[in-house]
Design a protein around this motif. Sequence first.
Motif, short mmCIF file in Angstrom:
data_model
loop_
_atom_site.label_atom_id
_atom_site.label_comp_id
_atom_site.label_asym_id
_atom_site.label_seq_id
_atom_site.Cartn_x
_atom_site.Cartn_y
_atom_site.Cartn_z
N UNK A 86 42.37 22.95 70.33
CA UNK A 86 41.20 23.82 70.32
C UNK A 86 40.91 24.26 68.89
N UNK A 87 39.64 24.26 68.53
CA UNK A 87 39.25 24.72 67.19
C UNK A 87 38.35 25.94 67.38
N UNK A 88 38.87 27.11 67.01
CA UNK A 88 38.15 28.36 67.28
C UNK A 88 37.45 28.85 66.02
N UNK A 89 36.14 28.81 66.07
CA UNK A 89 35.31 29.36 64.99
C UNK A 89 35.15 30.85 65.26
N UNK A 149 30.89 33.13 58.08
CA UNK A 149 30.11 32.09 57.42
C UNK A 149 30.99 30.93 56.96
N UNK A 150 30.53 29.72 57.21
CA UNK A 150 31.16 28.48 56.76
C UNK A 150 32.46 28.14 57.49
N UNK A 151 32.74 28.88 58.55
CA UNK A 151 33.90 28.52 59.36
C UNK A 151 33.73 27.13 59.96
N UNK A 152 32.46 26.80 60.29
CA UNK A 152 32.18 25.48 60.88
C UNK A 152 32.47 24.36 59.88
N UNK A 153 32.20 24.63 58.58
CA UNK A 153 32.47 23.62 57.54
C UNK A 153 33.97 23.30 57.51
N UNK A 154 34.75 24.34 57.51
CA UNK A 154 36.21 24.19 57.49
C UNK A 154 36.69 23.43 58.73
N UNK A 155 36.15 23.83 59.90
CA UNK A 155 36.61 23.21 61.14
C UNK A 155 36.14 21.75 61.25
N UNK A 165 44.24 12.99 68.07
CA UNK A 165 44.11 14.19 68.90
C UNK A 165 42.70 14.31 69.45
N UNK A 166 42.59 14.88 70.63
CA UNK A 166 41.28 15.28 71.14
C UNK A 166 41.01 16.70 70.64
N UNK A 167 39.74 17.03 70.44
CA UNK A 167 39.43 18.39 69.97
C UNK A 167 38.36 19.01 70.86
N UNK A 168 38.44 20.33 70.99
CA UNK A 168 37.39 21.08 71.68
C UNK A 168 37.02 22.25 70.77
N UNK A 169 35.74 22.45 70.57
CA UNK A 169 35.29 23.54 69.70
C UNK A 169 35.00 24.79 70.54
N UNK A 228 43.71 26.08 66.69
CA UNK A 228 43.62 26.46 65.28
C UNK A 228 42.45 27.43 65.16
N UNK A 229 42.73 28.61 64.58
CA UNK A 229 41.71 29.64 64.45
C UNK A 229 41.28 29.66 62.99
#
Lengths: 479, 97
Positions: B37-40, B44-50, B62-66, B92-93
């Motif tokens: 899981x990728x937790x935004x 600001x710009x958290x999406x860029x990092x993720x 790996x499979x990912x879920x946002x 990952x937060x």
Amino acid sequence: MDSLPLLPSGLVAFVKRECPTCTLVAPVLARLAAEAALTVFSQDDPSFPAGTRIVDDRSLDFSWHHGIEAVPTLLRVRDGEILGRAVGWHRGEWEQVTGLSGLGIELPEWRPACGSLSVDPDRQAELLVRFAGSKLHARRVELAALEDEHEAMFERGWSDGLPMVPPTEARVMRMLQGTSRAPDEVVAVVAPDLVECTVEKVAINAVMAGCKPEYLPVVLAAVEAACTEQFNVHGVLATTMPVGPVIIVNGPIRRAIGMNSGMNVFGQGNRANLAIGRALQLVVRNVGGGRPGEVDRATHGNPGKIAFCFAEDEEGSPWTPLSADFGAAPGTSTVVLFTGEGPRCIVDQQSRDPESLARSLAASLRTLHHAKLVIAFDCLLAIGPEHARVFREAGWTKDAVIARLTELLQIPGSELVHGAGGIAEGIPEHLAGATLPKFRPNGLRIVHCGGKAGLFSMMIGGWASGAIGSEPVMKEIRP
Amino acid sequence: MNRTQPARVLLDPTSERQLAIRSRVQRLRTLAGKTVGLLDISKPRGNVFLDQLEGRLRERGANTIRFVKPTFTKPAPVDLRHEIATRCDAVIEALAD
């Protein structure tokens, strides 16, 4: 210790040797002992009065539990029920209670009672612990023989960095006298650990902060306000910005507990202001688990995070109090919690007309947090009495002042966008053609306080405003 | 009042939460086939990092879920925490700015 020790049937007297009226009536008590079933509870000397059946009540167990307020008190009791009562010496009353006549013929008709030792102010705290302490649920922390109690509190991580009053049972019991609420009543769920916080826990932290019992209702209201979803103390704590809860107190309780709304209002020297502000911070630290370096991530913080609490000068104000802006009825005691940084001075010693002063205030307000950032941050503007006088003499209401400041704080987007003025900080370029307000609607609040001399006001910058951050919250202070 | 009896028993001002020792979840031995899981948190710009992380994770099979928190200033809602816990093997937060 809470159970009521039963009184024997017959006549019952409560006395102490140090009371002149008790010694005066000693012969009468001796006669009653001979002629009727009399039991004497002696508070200070189990050999007094001679010639009677005496119960040693130096522990004050009977006196406390039967609510004896003065001695001598003479009671007529049957099966635990009090059927007659005389307080002090009054021949007629004693004859009525005892059913005997000719009592103390040689004595004056009347002599006043003395205070019972069970209500002696010097012994109240000790007696509360002895007879009512079992109401407290907090874990007892016993200190080792060689442990210094002040150092022990630091070592356990309870302190904000300053010494504290040790929260003994006696002090906590006395603190709890300041509220009618039960010690086990849950006041709020405190962030960041989301722990239920009882009146007792607030009282313990209020003791440590240096509060008097009469401050406790204010602290309780402040804890309630801080722990609302709107105020969001979790975010206020966790942010890297230098903000913390600012407590503004309105209503009659300000004067009743001696708060400062005047000279040096944000400064040192007033116990109520500082202890109440500190108590809230200690609750967040100790009950909520919010400590600097852990969930508290402030880059700089500010000294107000030790304590930031003050009263509004309502008596000297041309306007309605801050609490009224949140819907409080006149005469209500309230707290308003605002998320704020440290106060910053706005100097204007020249403006004598309201328009000039409004422009002056607006010029400074524009710089709040950053001259190129708008809408995101609220402001609490503390107008000093000498500035308020300029508006008062011109007949400007509080709404008029805010309306004019709002007009003056409409800023062209071209001055605010990234790169404007050679400064990268700013708002997105596509807003260059827009006009934007410095503050969101209701984002600018006015409070009146400060000393009578000095042509100054103070601005207190907020934090991320609204639903994504913190909203100011008002709570009524309950006794 | 404490002239003769110094304060030796204090009342605990804290939440008294029991520090029960909790064992950590078993660490993943491989990312292949696991769901991360990728937790935004809505900074600001958290999406860029993720986005960057997501690419790297997928390269490793790996499979990912946002997921997105409504605001960074408040804890994640209970429902969101539950969804992440039930759908993901790891999370990952992202902090950003």
